[in-house]
Design an enzyme around this catalytic site. Sequence first.
Site, PDB file in Angstrom:
ATOM      1  N   GLU A 247      -3.757   6.669  -1.210  1.00 33.78           N
ATOM      2  CA  GLU A 247      -5.194   6.431  -1.087  1.00 33.78           C
ATOM      3  C   GLU A 247      -5.439   5.717   0.244  1.00 33.78           C
ATOM      4  OE1 GLU A 247      -7.167   4.945  -4.827  1.00 33.78           O
ATOM      5  OE2 GLU A 247      -5.063   4.666  -5.388  1.00 33.78           O
ATOM      6  N   ARG A 462       8.848   1.781  -9.947  1.00 38.76           N
ATOM      7  CA  ARG A 462       8.350   1.203  -8.697  1.00 38.76           C
ATOM      8  C   ARG A 462       9.394   0.267  -8.093  1.00 38.76           C
ATOM      9  NH1 ARG A 462       2.275  -1.051  -8.942  1.00 38.76           N
ATOM     10  NH2 ARG A 462       2.967  -1.589  -6.851  1.00 38.76           N
ATOM     11  N   LYS A 472      -3.525  -4.823  -2.571  1.00 38.77           N
ATOM     12  CA  LYS A 472      -4.529  -4.809  -1.495  1.00 38.77           C
ATOM     13  C   LYS A 472      -5.511  -5.963  -1.660  1.00 38.77           C
ATOM     14  CE  LYS A 472      -4.418   0.274  -1.326  1.00 38.77           C
ATOM     15  NZ  LYS A 472      -3.772   0.601  -2.592  1.00 38.77           N
TER      16      LYS A 472
END
Length: 751
Positions: A247, A462, A472
């Site tokens: 993204e 992950r 973020k």
Amino acid sequence: MAALDSLSLFTGLGLSEQKARETLKNQTLSAQLREAATQAQQTLGSTIDKATGTLLYGLASRLRDTRRLSFLVSYIASKKIHTEPQLSAALEYVRSHPLDPIDAADFEQECGVGVTVTPEQIEEAVEAAINKHRPQLLVERYHFNMGLLMGEARAVLKWADGKMIKNEVDMQVLHLLGPKMEADLEKKPKVAKARLEETDRRRAKDVIENGENYKTPGYVMTPHTMNLLKQHLEITGGQVRTRFPPEPNGILHIGHAKAINFNFGYAKANNGICFLRFDDTNPEKEEAKFFTAIYDMVAWLGYTPYRVTYASDYFDQLYAWAVELIRRGLAYVCHQRGEELKGHNPLPSPWRDRPMEESLLLFEAMRKGKFSEGEATLRMKLVMEDGKMDPVAYRVKYTPHHRTGDKWCIYPTYDYTHCLCDSIEHITHSLCTKEFQARRSSYFWLCNALDVYCPVQWEYGRLNLHYAVVSKRKILQLVATGAVRDWDDPRLFTLTALRRRGFPPEGINNFCARVGVTVAQTTMEPHLLEACVRDVLNDTAPRAMAVLESLRVIITNFPSAKSLDIQVPNFPGDETKGFHQVPFAPIVFIERTDFKEEPEPGFKRLAWGQPVGLRHTGYVIELQRVVKGPSGCIENLEVTCRRADAGEKPKAFIHWVSQPLTCEVRLYERLFQHKNPEDPTEVPGGFLSDLNPASLRVVEAALVDCSVALAKPFNKFQFERLGYFSVDPDSHQGKLVFNRTVTLKEDPGKV
């Protein structure tokens, strides 16, 4: 006191403190190791890298004929013997040749001295071993004895580094088999294996067999599946296709590096292609700088996308498919507000069964801007693995899109877009992290509901790091509060920050390869990443000398009327890589910590009655006078010098600079004090309360030798005895700025 001295010497070789103490209990071994280390320091200086230290320990513990110690140490210190197989061959040679003199040429031939094994040779040898056992590997998968592959590769490449062979085996096996599945994590039964059923024997192979998606566990079949797969194979020609779909609303971090390596690496290993697809479906949070930064980081890591695409490339097709879903009675327009859909058990939509014609009209009205944001959504009729019911496919957003402008005021969601973009691009392996497992049902359902080609979604764990925050939102908080400068602050673990700090991309890629790919989430210690970085920089960063806290030294009997030009090897262990020149004048600067008026026991550097060597000059200096200012602070030292070979060898050699450049040096430590700064049980006050006040120390007037004068941003150096440093983009014509990338070895004070 001698024991403390030896303890420090042994830990400096890379031994743990416990191992060093055990070694000291063995008088014969400790004496032999002490002699070996001392001799090696004459060639390598006070700092010996861990790989060399390991070889010295192996030599001292296994050598029976002590007459050969000095002979073998000289080969290790000069890096002529630099692997365990070479050391084993050397020990066997001296054992079988007890008489003097040793034939040096014969010895070197028998020990592989001068033989270079390239990564390409290792890759080919491992590939040959894997091809030989490929059928069995595909059946047994990760239960196969990987030691057999390493043994066969080693048999072909006698002098290859065992660690490099293992890393190559791990990488190629991963590329062949894909990520570990649940069955791979189960312990292999010790009893004799029953004959595999035919379907089970084929399953391991089918995981990577393009066009046989229907054999993947959990894959949903429809009457159209086989025909769609046939069309897919006609389009792709059986080629493996992956994609990296970030993204564009933030900067990539270390976890993304694993995803990039897996997606691009898997495609490359199977002669396939990998797309870089920007999931640009949320115009509110997307910025042009993020698109550029993401592309730059993919390229920086060494990968070239087959094609750069955008979800927005397919907006027209996605909209047409949404209309088709409504026509098939599989989607409806809903007016529940966002807050009503939150939580574990939201109320069912009262509009779920509204007529198809009504939803078609309302969806068209959404597209024409007749609803305000949040007033209407398009929802799909399905229940996901996590119990979430009827996920949203489209929502209203009156934000211009960076590529489509004002054409759209409705935008598709990830749940709707992701699988359909994979289908359009004929992706064969949709690789995503474990948290997307709950969306697998919607992935299969949506492709099948529209009768389009359905790829296979594979999940893997992950990659996270201790002492780090990568979200973020939280990085934005760190920037807003002034805790860090920006997304590329070298204390962060974003890829732009790691690049600015000086981490080479090869080090990051090697770290990802060592971590491997499993379904379990992996949380690693930062020092493991730093170790991979050191391995690369040790071979690629030329040496220079720098002094952080300087002390002026005047040589009163300097041997020349003008300064001397000293030739310094760029890589002391390999002088074939060239030299650089530095001036040696009557005034030099040393580290203030390299002098003590009243030294503590074990101090080996400059002191009264204790001379010290200046690296690379061939000279030893001896203290004659200490000059202090009015406040009692030492201002300079007066010393005399002599040739190093004109007297007793000094206990230590120190780095120095003369006629230096004044530079700024930034010394970084961990940004957070606790392993898990986001864990409220570990840090009750929140991650912002866990900031390390000593995470950055700036040395405004460090002195660096003039060999770095023409350095450009991101050029990397090893400052001898200090660490690895990289030129920061803040550098300007008047002053260079250096970031410390990593220390020369792991700080034992760090957990």
